[in-house]
Scaffold this motif. Structure first.
Motif, PDB file in Angstrom:
ATOM      1  N   THR A 153     -24.179 -17.304  19.149  1.00 34.52           N
ATOM      2  CA  THR A 153     -23.598 -18.158  20.188  1.00 34.52           C
ATOM      3  C   THR A 153     -23.753 -17.482  21.539  1.00 34.52           C
ATOM      4  O   THR A 153     -23.461 -16.303  21.697  1.00 34.52           O
ATOM      5  CB  THR A 153     -22.093 -18.405  19.911  1.00 34.52           C
ATOM      6  N   ARG A 154     -24.227 -18.262  22.522  1.00 33.11           N
ATOM      7  CA  ARG A 154     -24.319 -17.724  23.882  1.00 33.11           C
ATOM      8  C   ARG A 154     -22.946 -17.835  24.539  1.00 33.11           C
ATOM      9  O   ARG A 154     -22.299 -18.884  24.454  1.00 33.11           O
ATOM     10  CB  ARG A 154     -25.386 -18.454  24.681  1.00 33.11           C
ATOM     11  N   THR A 168     -16.074 -16.539  26.441  1.00 36.84           N
ATOM     12  CA  THR A 168     -15.943 -17.935  26.052  1.00 36.84           C
ATOM     13  C   THR A 168     -17.334 -18.520  25.890  1.00 36.84           C
ATOM     14  O   THR A 168     -18.304 -18.005  26.462  1.00 36.84           O
ATOM     15  CB  THR A 168     -15.112 -18.734  27.084  1.00 36.84           C
ATOM     16  N   LYS A 169     -17.428 -19.590  25.125  1.00 35.97           N
ATOM     17  CA  LYS A 169     -18.712 -20.215  24.811  1.00 35.97           C
ATOM     18  C   LYS A 169     -19.350 -20.788  26.073  1.00 35.97           C
ATOM     19  O   LYS A 169     -18.677 -21.370  26.919  1.00 35.97           O
ATOM     20  CB  LYS A 169     -18.515 -21.319  23.772  1.00 35.97           C
ATOM     21  N   LEU A 170     -20.656 -20.649  26.177  1.00 36.18           N
ATOM     22  CA  LEU A 170     -21.423 -21.158  27.303  1.00 36.18           C
ATOM     23  C   LEU A 170     -21.962 -22.531  26.934  1.00 36.18           C
ATOM     24  O   LEU A 170     -22.534 -22.715  25.853  1.00 36.18           O
ATOM     25  CB  LEU A 170     -22.584 -20.206  27.618  1.00 36.18           C
ATOM     26  N   ASP A 171     -21.767 -23.521  27.789  1.00 38.06           N
ATOM     27  CA  ASP A 171     -22.292 -24.866  27.556  1.00 38.06           C
ATOM     28  C   ASP A 171     -23.787 -24.841  27.868  1.00 38.06           C
ATOM     29  O   ASP A 171     -24.185 -24.718  29.027  1.00 38.06           O
ATOM     30  CB  ASP A 171     -21.564 -25.871  28.443  1.00 38.06           C
ATOM     31  N   GLU A 172     -24.597 -24.930  26.834  1.00 40.77           N
ATOM     32  CA  GLU A 172     -26.054 -24.821  26.984  1.00 40.77           C
ATOM     33  C   GLU A 172     -26.635 -25.971  27.795  1.00 40.77           C
ATOM     34  O   GLU A 172     -27.637 -25.823  28.461  1.00 40.77           O
ATOM     35  CB  GLU A 172     -26.728 -24.771  25.604  1.00 40.77           C
ATOM     36  N   ARG A 173     -26.020 -27.152  27.742  1.00 39.24           N
ATOM     37  CA  ARG A 173     -26.567 -28.314  28.462  1.00 39.24           C
ATOM     38  C   ARG A 173     -26.449 -28.133  29.963  1.00 39.24           C
ATOM     39  O   ARG A 173     -27.362 -28.435  30.701  1.00 39.24           O
ATOM     40  CB  ARG A 173     -25.843 -29.583  28.037  1.00 39.24           C
ATOM     41  N   ARG A 174     -25.331 -27.618  30.405  1.00 39.44           N
ATOM     42  CA  ARG A 174     -25.096 -27.482  31.849  1.00 39.44           C
ATOM     43  C   ARG A 174     -25.247 -26.049  32.312  1.00 39.44           C
ATOM     44  O   ARG A 174     -25.336 -25.793  33.505  1.00 39.44           O
ATOM     45  CB  ARG A 174     -23.700 -27.981  32.199  1.00 39.44           C
TER      46      ARG A 174
END
Length: 178
Positions: A153-154, A168-174
């Motif tokens: 997980t990025r 915290t998790k990075l939103d790959e789309r944005r």
């Protein structure tokens, strides 16, 4: 007076040779013993250049002018100060400013993007790999929002608390935080 000039010239040349050949050994042997003498412009290279130039200028002025001893000494001191100032401003100071380090502070990791290498449970610890420069660094991490973060997980580093990265998790789309 000429003996003083020759002594300063020889001492400066000897210092230069010894510092080039044995500089690291002497530095490690003294290991900060003379740090209390350290003033920004009183570096060994500047002092050695001043002593060497004083001796060389004194010898040249004695042999090639008909000036008296006091004038030769005063002029030698002025020349030594000018040359050592040039050495300081055009060699020593730029070299001090050009030193690079691969070291970093863990506090600098806030805002960096990384990848979970060991899963991070809701209330425990895992591991995150962050690219720094040409290499990677691995740190202990915990979930900022207390969510399970699986390996691969990025994530983005939100905070650093007691040497632990809070991520915290990075939103790959944005490309930003979820």
């Amino acid at each position: 007076m000429e003996t003083l000039f020759w002594s300063c010239l020889a001492g400066g040349i000897l210092f230069a040779v010894v510092s080039v050949v044995l500089g690291d050994l002497v530095s490690h042997a003294l290991d900060g013993l003379l740090d209390f003498l350290s003033v920004d412009f009183l570096k060994p290279m500047v002092i050695a250049s001043a002593v060497t130039v004083f001796g060389g200028a004194g010898i040249l002025l004695t042999h090639y002018t008909s000036w008296g001893g006091v004038i030769v000494v005063l002029l030698s001191v002025v020349i030594a100060i000018l040359i050592s100032a040039l050495v300081y401003f055009f060699y020593v100071k730029p070299m001090d400013n050009s030193e690079n380090s691969t070291g970093y502070s863990i506090r600098e990791l806030s805002g960096r993007i990384g990848e979970v290498t060991i899963p991070i449970p809701e209330t425990g610890f895992g591991e995150v790999m962050i690219k720094l420069g040409a290499g990677n660094t691995v740190h202990i991490a915990s979930s900022f929002e207390r969510h399970l973060l699986s390996a691969g997980t990025r994530v983005v580093v939100v905070d650093v608390l007691d040497g632990v990265l809070r991520v915290t998790k990075l939103d790959e789309r944005r490309g930003d935080v979820v």
